[in-house]
Design a protein around this motif. Structure first.
Motif, short mmCIF file in Angstrom:
data_model
loop_
_atom_site.label_atom_id
_atom_site.label_comp_id
_atom_site.label_asym_id
_atom_site.label_seq_id
_atom_site.Cartn_x
_atom_site.Cartn_y
_atom_site.Cartn_z
N PRO A 31 -89.93 -2.38 5.90
CA PRO A 31 -89.08 -1.74 6.87
C PRO A 31 -87.94 -0.41 7.50
O PRO A 31 -87.28 -0.64 6.32
N GLU A 32 -88.54 0.23 7.62
CA GLU A 32 -87.32 1.91 8.42
C GLU A 32 -86.12 1.39 8.11
O GLU A 32 -85.39 2.43 7.61
N ASP A 33 -85.35 0.55 8.63
CA ASP A 33 -84.05 0.18 8.32
C ASP A 33 -83.96 -0.74 7.89
O ASP A 33 -82.39 -0.92 7.50
N ALA A 34 -84.82 -0.55 6.21
CA ALA A 34 -84.67 -1.70 5.52
C ALA A 34 -83.34 -0.74 4.49
O ALA A 34 -83.05 0.46 4.47
N PRO A 35 -81.71 -1.52 3.70
CA PRO A 35 -80.85 -0.95 3.03
C PRO A 35 -81.47 0.14 2.04
O PRO A 35 -82.28 -0.24 1.31
N GLU A 36 -81.34 0.94 1.32
CA GLU A 36 -81.92 1.65 0.42
C GLU A 36 -80.34 1.64 -0.39
O GLU A 36 -79.39 1.73 -0.63
#
Length: 364
Positions: free
Chosen positions: A193-198
Motif C-alpha cells: 500500500p502507498e501509505d505502508a510504513p517503511e
C-alpha cells in the motif's frame, strides 16, 4: 488457591488444545518448521530432518491430548510432569531462537497466529508460570466426571487426532491460513500500500579525525565532517511493511515472468517443490490433467526449485508436455502442502487448490 489453580488449568488446557489442533491441521507445515530448527545454523542436529514429519505428528497429538487430560483431570501426576517438561523445552527453544535470531517464527500456532521470536518466548514464560502453579498444586486438579470414563475419553481423542491427521496428510489442511488460500489474488497479496510504513535504519559512520576515531549516528545522510572515512554500519531500527506474499517469483532463462503468468485468464499450475522427493504416484494425474487443461485453453506450467536436469528427467519419464519454471522452494512449500500439487488461477486469483490424491476433484 483453588480458584487460581482452576483458572490456570483452564487457560493451559485450552491453549494446549488450540495450539495442538492448529498444528495438527497442518502437520506438514509444522514439520518444515522443525526442519528449520534441526538445521545446522540453528540446533545443528540435521540427522533428525528426515524424521521431522513423524516427530511433528507425535508432538502435536501429544500436545492436544495433554490439554484434554488436564481439563478432565486424568493422570494428574503424569500430566503435570509432561506439561512441565514440555514447557521447559519450548521455553528454552523460543529463547534460543529469539536471542540468537535463528528462527523468525516459532510455528506455535502455525500460520493462524504468526508470532515473533520474542513474542513466542514471553508467551512460554507466562505458560511456564501457570504450569508451575499446577505442578505444585496437583492435589487440587480434580476429575470433572467419573474417572472410569477417562481412559475412553483419551482413547477416543487419540483415535480422532490420528484420523484427522491422516485426512489432512492425504488431502490438504482443512483450514487454510496461508496467503495462497482459495479466493486470494496473488498479485494483490504481493502489493505494498502507498501509505505502508517503511523500514527505519540507523547509520553509524566512522571517521579518523586527527588520529582519533569519530562516530556520527544519523538516518542515512553522509555526514559533513572532517577526517578520513573508515566505514559505516547499518542497523534496522523498525521493520517496514512486508506484504503477505513477498517471495513468489517465476523465473525462466530469459528472466522473471511472474506478472505475465498472473495476468493470464486461465492457468493450470503443477507445483513440485523438490523433484527428488516428489511422489511419483501423482504423475498419472499430472499427465492426464495437464493434457486436458491444454485442450481447454489453459496455460499449463510447472513450478519447482529443482534444477533443469531433474526437470528434463521427470518430463521424459512421464512424457509431460509442459515446461517447469524456477521458483523459491520455501514459497512452493507454502503454496500447497503436496508434492506434486495442483492449482488453477484466473488472472492471478486462486480458484482451485488440490492435493494430487484429489486430482479427480479438479474442474477444468
Amino acid at each position: 488457591m483453588k480458584a487460581i489453580v482452576s483458572i490456570a488449568r483452564i487457560l493451559v488446557g485450552v491453549l494446549f488444545i488450540f495450539s495442538g489442533f492448529i498444528k495438527l491441521n497442518d502437520p506438514v507445515g509444522f514439520s518444515y518448521k522443525l526442519q528449520e530448527y534441526f538445521s545446522e545454523p540453528v540446533l545443528n542436529i540435521p540427522f533428525l530432518i528426515p524424521f521431522a514429519l513423524i516427530i511433528a505428528i507425535v508432538i502435536v497429538i501429544f500436545e492436544l491430548v495433554l490439554g484434554i487430560m488436564l481439563l478432565i483431570g486424568y493422570a494428574r501426576k503424569f500430566t503435570s510432569w509432561s506439561l512441565l517438561l514440555m514447557i521447559i523445552f519450548f521455553t528454552f527453544l523460543t529463547f534460543y531462537s529469539a536471542y540468537y535470531n535463528k528462527v523468525t517464527d516459532c510455528g506455535c500456532f502455525g500460520d493462524a497466529i504468526p508470532l515473533t521470536p520474542w513474542e513466542s518466548f514471553y508467551k512460554d514464560v507466562i505458560l511456564f508460570v501457570l504450569i508451575l502453579i499446577l505442578f505444585f498444586n496437583q492435589k487440587l486438579i480434580n476429575p470433572i466426571f467419573n474417572p472410569k470414563y477417562h481412559k475412553w475419553v483419551i482413547f477416543v481423542s487419540f483415535i480422532a487426532c490420528f484420523a484427522f491427521c491422516y485426512h489432512v496428510l492425504m488431502h490438504l489442511p482443512v483450514f487454510d491460513f496461508r496467503p495462497y488460500k482459495i479466493g486470494n489474488n496473488i498479485a494483490e497479496k504481493m502489493s505494498v500500500p502507498e501509505d505502508a510504513p517503511e523500514a527505519v535504519f540507523e547509520y553509524e559512520w566512522k571517521f579518523n579525525h586527527n588520529g582519533e576515531e569519530k562516530i556520527i549516528v544519523n538516518n542515512g545522510a553522509y555526514p559533513q565532517v572532517e577526517g578520513e572515512f573508515i566505514g559505516v554500519e547499518t542497523t534496522q531500527v523498525e521493520e517496514g511493511y512486508v506484504p503477505p506474499i513477498h517471495d513468489f517469483v517465476i523465473e525462466t532463462e530469459e528472466g522473471d515472468i511472474t506478472q505475465e503468468i498472473l495476468a493470464e485468464d486461465k492457468v493450470f499450475m503443477i507445483v513440485a517443490y523438490n523433484i527428488r522427493s516428489t511422489e511419483h504416484d501423482g504423475y498419472k494425474a499430472v499427465k492426464s490433467l495437464s493434457e486436458e487443461a491444454l485442450k481447454k485453453g489453459y496455460r499449463v506450467i510447472g513450478l519447482t526449485a529443482s534444477g533443469e536436469q531433474l526437470q528434463n528427467t521427470l518430463k521424459k519419464k512421464y512424457d509431460l508436455n509442459f515446461d517447469f519454471y524456477q521458483t523459491d522452494e520455501t514459497a512452493l512449500k507454502t503454496i500447497v502442502r503436496s508434492n506434486p500439487g495442483f492449482l488453477t488461477l484466473e488472472q492471478g486469483t486462486i480458484t482451485q487448490k488440490k492435493h494430487w490424491f484429489d486430482a479427480d476433484d479438479i474442474e477444468l
